[in-house]
Design an enzyme around this catalytic site. Structure first.
Site: not given
Ligand code: NAD
Length: 418
Positions: A108
């Protein structure tokens, strides 16, 4: 290196590892090796801001385990990024890759910054300098970054360009989650949300929850949350609430998700949506529903609010949204938690497909990608479910047991060098 304290994410990841190691009765030497990341790099990222100021950000890349191949894991731009969080997330990636049977260890990385307040020019400069600073430890056969919170296809394109220019060879396989034109994969952008959807479909069948008109609540409307919401909406679930960092929107009759996706793309937030009531993120988590999908960030469901969660199934789109105390409350209440390392593994799975396509310079059709993703996710769910029944443990413990035991076995086979 500190262990992040009792409440930090690293403390949780280590406690989970310790418990699983005890259950599996693993060798104490291997246990010690699994508790420590193989490599951690901390770098300064000096960046010229548009107002002429120079800012020095701190960047990280942690590689937890390289036993079965190169490492893989996202890059996060967030003010909460620190060494403990990166280490915990790298460790989770190791178990996730092993659980899914991918030939990777976990990594990471990220930069401690508020990307929402930075211009595209500033983000590009920071990304290029960060990439240069970690260039010695990344590469298609070393460590392959991908998008995470507040990073996207454009950030991956800048990373790929910086790496390629410094090496003098166009190297698409150094990152995944790239734009299609640069060797990205069809279906990668949607893969994590789509994987959540496949796992939920398998779980709903298993638990006798009718999928049609099932009430769904989604926290976080980014890459993961918005795609999961859209696919569930298309499959006749009723998505009654979604949220982003600015708060949530609730409509008991079901939200118009395709419209919310367009509004969010246009305005950068869902907070201007009219067709529903404004609620806070806290209230959203406590709404009555069949399925709750935390898809924002870690530590959202704790001992403080878990007993007020009124969902039958919690599907972890985010990494680490549920604390161990909350897990215990859910187990007592009979709430099924589909754990992160299983439920959100669709992203790394299609990242693996992207990397394979890049290395072979041979690209697949979208239906092949989605079909293979569905197969991999459903098979992993069945493995986890079977072990949880056999061992009488929750799904998270079963998933961790499968992931950790595979890595431990690989370490044993390779032995200790020198
Ligand atoms: P992103 O940046 O596209 O979206 C994040 C979303 O969460 C946004 O809508 C943001 O406004 C919202 N957010 C941020 N902080 C917040 C809070 N405190 N309360 C409520 N909403 C909040 O990110 P993503 O890629 O969708 O990732 C989201 C989660 O999924 C993370 O934990 C990430 O580690 C996990 N994840 C992502 C992927 C991927 O392929 N993108 C894969 C596995 C896991």
């Amino acid at each position: 290196m500190g262990n992040g304290g009792h409440h930090g994410m690293l403390g949780v990841a280590l406690a989970q590892l310790d418990a699983v190691v005890e259950r599996l009765m693993l060798d104490p030497g291997i246990h010690k090796r699994l508790r420590q990341p193989q490599r951690s790099l901390i770098v300064s990222v000096p960046t010229l801001m548009e107002d002429g100021r120079l800012e020095v950000f701190t960047g990280y890349r942690v590689q937890h385990d390289l036993t079965m191949g190169p490492t893989k894991g996202g890059i996060r731009y967030h003010p909460g990024v620190n060494l403990g969080e990166m280490t915990a997330l790298a460790m989770l990636m190791t178990w996730k890759c092993a659980l899914m049977g991918l030939p990777y260890g976990g990594a990471k990385g990220g930069v401690c910054c508020d990307a929402t307040r930075m211009s595209p020019v500033e983000l590009e400069r920071m990304t290029r300098r960060f990439t240069s600073e970690i260039i010695g430890i990344i590469g298609p056969d070393r460590d392959i970054p991908a998008p995470d919170m507040y990073t996207n296809e454009q950030v991956m394109a800048w990373m790929m360009d910086t790496y390629s220019m410094q090496r003098g060879i166009t190297t698409p396989g150094v990152v995944t989650g790239k734009p299609l034109l640069l060797g990205g994969s069809l279906g990668r952008r949607e893969a994590t949300g789509r994987g959540v959807y496949y796992i939920l479909k398998a779980a709903a069948k298993e638990y006798g929850l009718p999928f049609k008109r099932a009430k769904v609540v989604v926290q976080g409307f980014g890459n993961v949350g918005s795609v999961a919401a859209r696919l569930l909406h298309e499959d006749d679930c009723s998505v009654v609430a979604v949220s982003d960092h600015a708060g949530g929107i609730y409509n008991p009759k079901g939200l118009d998700i395709p419209r919310l996706v367009v509004e969010c793309a246009d305005e950068g937030s869902i907070s201007h949506h009219r067709d529903g009531d404004r609620i806070t993120n806290r209230e959203l988590l406590e709404l009555e529903c069949d399925v709750l999908i935390p898809a924002a960030t870690e530590g959202q469901i704790t001992e403080k609010n878990a007993d007020r969660v009124r969902a039958r199934i919690v599907a972890e789109g985010a990494n680490g949204p549920t604390t161990p105390e909350a897990d215990k409350i859910f187990a007592a209440k009979g709430v099924a938690v589909l754990p992160d390392i299983l439920a959100n593994a669709g992203g790394v799975t299609v990242s693996y497909f992207e990397w394979v396509q890049d290395l072979q310079q041979y690209f697949w059709h979208e239906y092949e990608i989605n079909e293979r993703l569905s197969e991999v996710m459903t098979a992993a769910f069945q493995r986890v479910l079977a072990l949880s029944r056999k061992e009488q443990v929750d799904l998270r413990t079963a998933a961790l047991m499968l992931g950790v035991s595979r890595v431990a076995e690989a370490k044993k086979l390779r032995g200790l060098y020198p």
